[in-house]
Motif scaffolding. Structure first.
Motif, PDB file in Angstrom:
ATOM      1  N   GLY A  18     -46.211  80.629   0.212  1.00  0.00           N
ATOM      2  CA  GLY A  18     -47.515  81.248   0.021  1.00  0.00           C
ATOM      3  C   GLY A  18     -47.959  81.150  -1.424  1.00  0.00           C
ATOM      4  N   VAL A  19     -48.937  81.974  -1.777  1.00  0.00           N
ATOM      5  CA  VAL A  19     -49.539  81.909  -3.112  1.00  0.00           C
ATOM      6  C   VAL A  19     -48.482  82.042  -4.208  1.00  0.00           C
ATOM      7  CG1 VAL A  19     -51.155  83.043  -4.670  1.00  0.00           C
ATOM      8  CG2 VAL A  19     -51.746  82.773  -2.264  1.00  0.00           C
TER       9      VAL A  19
ATOM     10  N   GLY B 135     -45.300  79.410  -3.684  1.00  0.00           N
ATOM     11  CA  GLY B 135     -45.726  78.063  -4.027  1.00  0.00           C
ATOM     12  C   GLY B 135     -45.804  77.867  -5.528  1.00  0.00           C
TER      13      GLY B 135
ATOM     14  N   GLU C  25     -46.733  76.028   9.759  1.00  0.00           N
ATOM     15  CA  GLU C  25     -48.100  75.952   9.221  1.00  0.00           C
ATOM     16  C   GLU C  25     -48.123  75.810   7.692  1.00  0.00           C
ATOM     17  OE1 GLU C  25     -46.988  78.583  11.153  1.00  0.00           O
ATOM     18  OE2 GLU C  25     -47.901  80.474  10.485  1.00  0.00           O
ATOM     19  N   ASP C  26     -47.028  76.244   7.018  1.00  0.00           N
ATOM     20  CA  ASP C  26     -46.983  76.104   5.560  1.00  0.00           C
ATOM     21  C   ASP C  26     -47.065  74.634   5.142  1.00  0.00           C
ATOM     22  OD1 ASP C  26     -46.719  78.812   4.854  1.00  0.00           O
ATOM     23  OD2 ASP C  26     -44.555  78.773   5.205  1.00  0.00           O
TER      24      ASP C  26
ATOM     25  N   LYS D 155     -48.907  72.459   6.067  1.00  0.00           N
ATOM     26  CA  LYS D 155     -50.283  71.945   5.953  1.00  0.00           C
ATOM     27  C   LYS D 155     -50.949  72.366   4.649  1.00  0.00           C
ATOM     28  CE  LYS D 155     -50.747  72.245  10.962  1.00  0.00           C
ATOM     29  NZ  LYS D 155     -50.492  73.530  11.628  1.00  0.00           N
ATOM     30  N   ARG D 156     -50.301  73.285   3.896  1.00  0.00           N
ATOM     31  CA  ARG D 156     -50.908  73.703   2.627  1.00  0.00           C
ATOM     32  C   ARG D 156     -50.956  72.537   1.648  1.00  0.00           C
ATOM     33  NH1 ARG D 156     -50.508  79.487   1.675  1.00  0.00           N
ATOM     34  NH2 ARG D 156     -49.377  80.502   3.371  1.00  0.00           N
TER      35      ARG D 156
END
Lengths: 440, 440
Positions: free
Chosen positions: B14-15, B18, B49-50, B52-53
Motif C-alpha cells: 500500500g501507500v 510501497g 490486486e496489489d 496492478k499498482r
C-alpha cells in the motif's frame, strides 16, 4: 558475563554537572531498573572552590577528588562525564578519557564544535562512544535524530533558533519597540544574558551549535570557522517596525543547507515571514526546523539551556552509554570522516538571499533612479520600495528596499557603491530575508 | 561472526509499504554503509490486486509472494515489516513474526494501541525487538524519545494535536468562519478526509495514538478503552467566533497526565489560550507537547501522516533493528508490563477542567440568577458571563459562560438540570478549557 554495575566519573560540579550528579543520585534506582544494571557515581573531580557550593553539602564527600589522576586511574569508571565547558582543559580531559577506553558524555558545545571529528575518531579507535546530546538545544532531543530517526532522509536544510539569550532580546524588541541596548540590559537584569554578552549577541554560541548540527546532518565536517556570522547588535527598533509592516519577524537564525555537494552554514539576523511557526517562537526558547527529503519539515522546540534540561540530555546519554556497555556495542555519535571540509563550504559571497535595506537618502527627485541603477548594475532586482519618513529640516528621507534574491558579493559591492553615492546619506541596515518556503 | 546481510520481509504494498520498499531499494547502499551490513528485501507479501499498482512495475517481480508461508518460512528474513493497517489480519501476522523470532517493524497504530503490551511481551520472550515509530506522528521522532532521550524525566503530561484531518477542519473553521459540514466537505475534496470520516472526526484515530504515547510516557498500559473521547462534529462557527473573542483557539487535543499514581487520558475539543504555540499549529500538521520534570516542555512538530514521512519512520526502525541484530542486542520499544491498568485510570467524571458553555436562554430578568444557582449547587464558579446576541422575536438571548475548574460529573449534573430549567431553551455547546500552563 554482564556487568552488574556501570561506574561513572564526573568532571566538574557547576550548574550542569551538579544537577547531573543530583539526578543520578535521586533517580538512580529507577534508571538502573531501566538499564538493567546499577549506575554508580564513583568520583566527582572538583576544584577546591567547588566544595563551597551548596550542592556539595548534599553529596557524599568521599566521592570528591581534586586530582585528575584519582579520577582517570579509577579502573571501575566506565563513563566519564565532562561538564566544565570551554575548550581547555575540557579537550585534554576528553582525549585522556577516550584514550583510556572510557565512554564519554559531554554537553560542551565549544569542544565538540572545534574537535568533535577528532574526538569521534579517537572514540572509534578505542571502540567507545562519544555522546553530546546536551551540547545543542538543552534537553530537546536533537543530536541522535540525525543518525537514528532521520537516517533514511537526505537532510536539505536546518533553520534554527538556538540561542535563547538573543531570541529573548529580539522578542522584547519586537513586542515593546525598545532599542537593542535597553533589551540587552533587561536580559542581563533577569539573568538571561551574561555581564559580558558577546558570546551570545555576536552569534558565537550559535555558530558552535550550528557547526555540530551541520556536521551531523550533512555528514561533512563543518567547523566554527566555516560558519558565516553576524550578531544582533546593529538591529534597531525601526527595523522591527518596518519588518512588521512588511509581514516579517526578525530572528537570529542558524541556517545550514546542502546542495550540489556543497554546504552553506551561517548565523545572522534574518527577516522571516511572520506566519511561520519559527517566527512565533518567543523568549528564551529554542526551535530547530529540520528539512528532510522524506520527513518534510520537522520542528523541535523547548528550553535550549538551563541546569535541568541539560541534565535531562546528559543523563539520557549516560543511560545510552550504559546500555551500550551492557549490550557490548557502542555507536559513536560523531561520524568519523577523513575528508577535509574546506572546499565543500559555500562562501557567503556566493549565497543568494533576498535583502531588506534601510537607508537615509536626500529627499530629491531622481534619488531612487540612482539607487536602482547601482542595484541593477549588479543584477539585483527590487521587489518593493517604501518611503518611510521624511526629515524636512535635514531634507532627507528614510526608505526601505526589499530586493529579489541576490548574491552576497553583488550586494556587498552595491553597498560599497552606495557609500560613494552623494544622495545616500547612510545605509542604516541591511538584513537578509529567508522565505524558508513550505510550512512551517 | 557478524552477519553481512540483514533480510527484510514486507507485508503489503500500500501507500506506506510501497514507499518503504522504494526507499530501501533507492537508498539501500547508503543505508547499508551506515549500518555496516547489507539491507536486503527478501520478500514482499502482496494480494493479487496489489500487483496492478503502478509501484509494482518498479520492483523486481521475483520479490512478490502471495502466500503467507512463502514469507514466514524464508529463513533469511530477519525483520518483518507490517504496513497493511487495521487490527486484523495484522495482529496475527505480527504474532506469527515474533513467534518465529523475527524483529518486527510496524506503523499500525490500531494494533499497537490494542495489543502493544502483549506483542511487547512476546518480543521480549523471543529476544527480538518490536518497533513502531511510524504509528504516531508520521516521521516525527516520538516513540523512542520516552525510552531514550527523555529517560531521566518523570513525564507529567502530553498535549497533542495528533490527527491532521481534524486539525485541518478546525483551522478552516477558525480562519473562514465556516460551519463544520462545509469544512469537512472541503477536506474530503482535497483528500485530507476520507469518504467515511468517522475514524478521524470522532477522535478514534487520535485515541489509538494517545493510548500508545501514554503507555510509553507513564509506563502503564493505557488501552483505547481507557481514553475518554469526543469528536469535533458538534462544534459550530459561533464557538470559534466566541472563543476568539475570549482569546482562545479551539483544537482537538489528545491529553494525558499522570499524578498521584493515576493516569488520565482523553481526546476532545478544547479551548486553549491563543498565545500558545500549540494554538498556532494549523492545517494537517501534528504537534506533540511533552512535559517532563527535568526537560520542561518540549514540542515536536511536523507532518503527521503520508507515505514519505511514515516511510522515514519505518525505515529508521528497520535500520535500528538491523543495528540491534548486528550488535547482538535488541531493545523492545514497548515496556512489557504485567500490571493491569484498570484501576489506575482516572475517569472523566473526576477530571477537573474549566468549561466554556454556550446556551440560549429566555431574555428575562433573573435568568442568570437561576443558572448561577444551578452551577453553585454543584460548586461550579463562574469566571465570566457574556451576553452575545438577542433574538427579539423569540425573546431569547445567547449567553456564553466561562467557569472556574469543575469536576466532570458536577458539570454533567448541572447540564442535566439546565435541561429541566424553563429559562434555558438550549445548551448549544460545552467545551473544556485547558490552560496548559507554562510555555508553550
Amino acid at each position: 558475563m554482564k556487568k552488574a554495575k556501570v561506574g561513572i566519573g564526573i568532571i566538574g560540579l557547576g550548574v550542569v554537572a551538579g544537577q547531573v550528579a543530583r539526578v543520578l543520585l535521586e533517580k538512580g534506582e529507577d534508571l538502573s531498573r531501566q538499564v538493567g544494571c546499577q549506575l554508580v557515581i564513583r568520583r566527582i573531580k572538583v576544584l577546591e572552590e567547588d566544595l563551597k557550593r551548596p550542592l556539595a553539602g548534599e553529596i557524599d564527600r568521599k566521592l570528591f577528588v581534586t586530582s585528575d589522576d584519582d579520577l582517570f586511574n579509577d579502573p571501575e569508571i566506565d563513563i566519564i562525564v565532562e561538564a566544565i565547558g570551554g575548550e581547555n582543559p575540557a579537550f585534554a580531559y576528553l582525549k585522556r578519557a577516550l584514550d583510556g577506553g572510557r565512554h564519554v558524555v559531554t554537553s560542551n558545545k565549544e569542544v565538540i564544535a572545534k574537535h568533535g571529528t577528532a574526538l569521534g575518531k579517537l572514540a572509534a579507535e578505542h571502540s567507545v562512544s562519544l555522546r553530546y546530546e546536551g551540547s545543542v538545544g538543552g534537553g530537546i532531543p536533537l543530536i541522535s535524530r540525525f543518525q537514528y530517526d532521520l537516517v533514511a532522509n537526505r537532510i536539505n536544510g536546518i533553520y534554527a533558533i538556538i540561542n535563547g539569550t538573543t531570541n529573548y532580546i529580539l522578542s522584547r524588541m519586537a513586542r515593546e519597540g525598545i532599542d537593542f541596548d535597553v533589551a540587552l540590559k533587561n536580559a542581563q537584569a533577569l539573568g538571561y544574558a551574561e555581564a559580558n554578552p558577546a558570546n551570545d549577541i555576536e552569534g558565537i554560541d550559535a555558530v558552535y551549535k550550528l557547526a555540530i548540527l551541520a556536521t551531523l546532518a550533512f555528514q561533512t565536517p563543518v567547523s566554527p570557522e566555516d560558519v558565516y556570522r553576524e550578531g544582533i547588535s546593529r538591529l534597531g527598533s525601526r527595523d522591527f517596525q518596518y519588518a512588521c509592516e512588511l509581514g516579517f519577524a526578525i530572528k537570529l537564525l542558524a541556517i545550514a543547507k546542502s546542495s550540489d555537494g556543497r554546504v552553506e552554514a551561517r548565523v545572522h539576523p534574518v527577516l522571516i515571514p511572520e506566519n511561520l511557526l519559527l517566527a512565533k517562537v518567543d523568549g528564551v526558547y529554542n526551535a530547530i526546523l529540520v528539512r528532510g527529503d522524506l520527513v518534510g519539515d520537522v520542528l523541535f522546540y523547548g528550553e535550549g539551556a538551563g541546569a535541568n534540561p541539560t541534565a535531562s540530555a546528559v543523563v539520557a546519554d549516560i543511560v545510552a552509554a550504559a546500555r551500550a556497555i551492557m549490550g557490548g556495542n557502542a555507536i559513536t555519535s560523531v561520524p568519523a570522516l577523513a575528508t577535509p571540509s574546506g572546499n565543500k563550504i559555500k562562501p557567503i559571497s556566493q549565497i543568494e538571499t533576498r535583502y531588506y535595506l534601510r537607508m537615509t537618502v536626500t529627499d530629491d527627485a531622481g534619488v531612487l533612479a540612482q539607487i536602482a541603477r547601482v542595484l541593477g548594475d549588479h543584477r539585483i532586482s527590487i521587489s518593493q520600495v517604501i518611503q518611510k519618513t521624511n526629515d524636512d529640516t535635514a531634507k532627507t528621507a528614510e526608505i526601505v528596499i526589499m530586493t529579489h534574491p541576490a548574491r552576497g558579493d553583488s550586494m556587498q559591492t552595491a553597498l560599497d557603491e552606495f557609500g560613494r553615492l552623494g544622495v545616500v546619506k547612510e545605509v542604516s541596515n541591511f538584513i537578509r530575508v529567508e522565505e524558508i518556503g513550505s510550512q512551517p
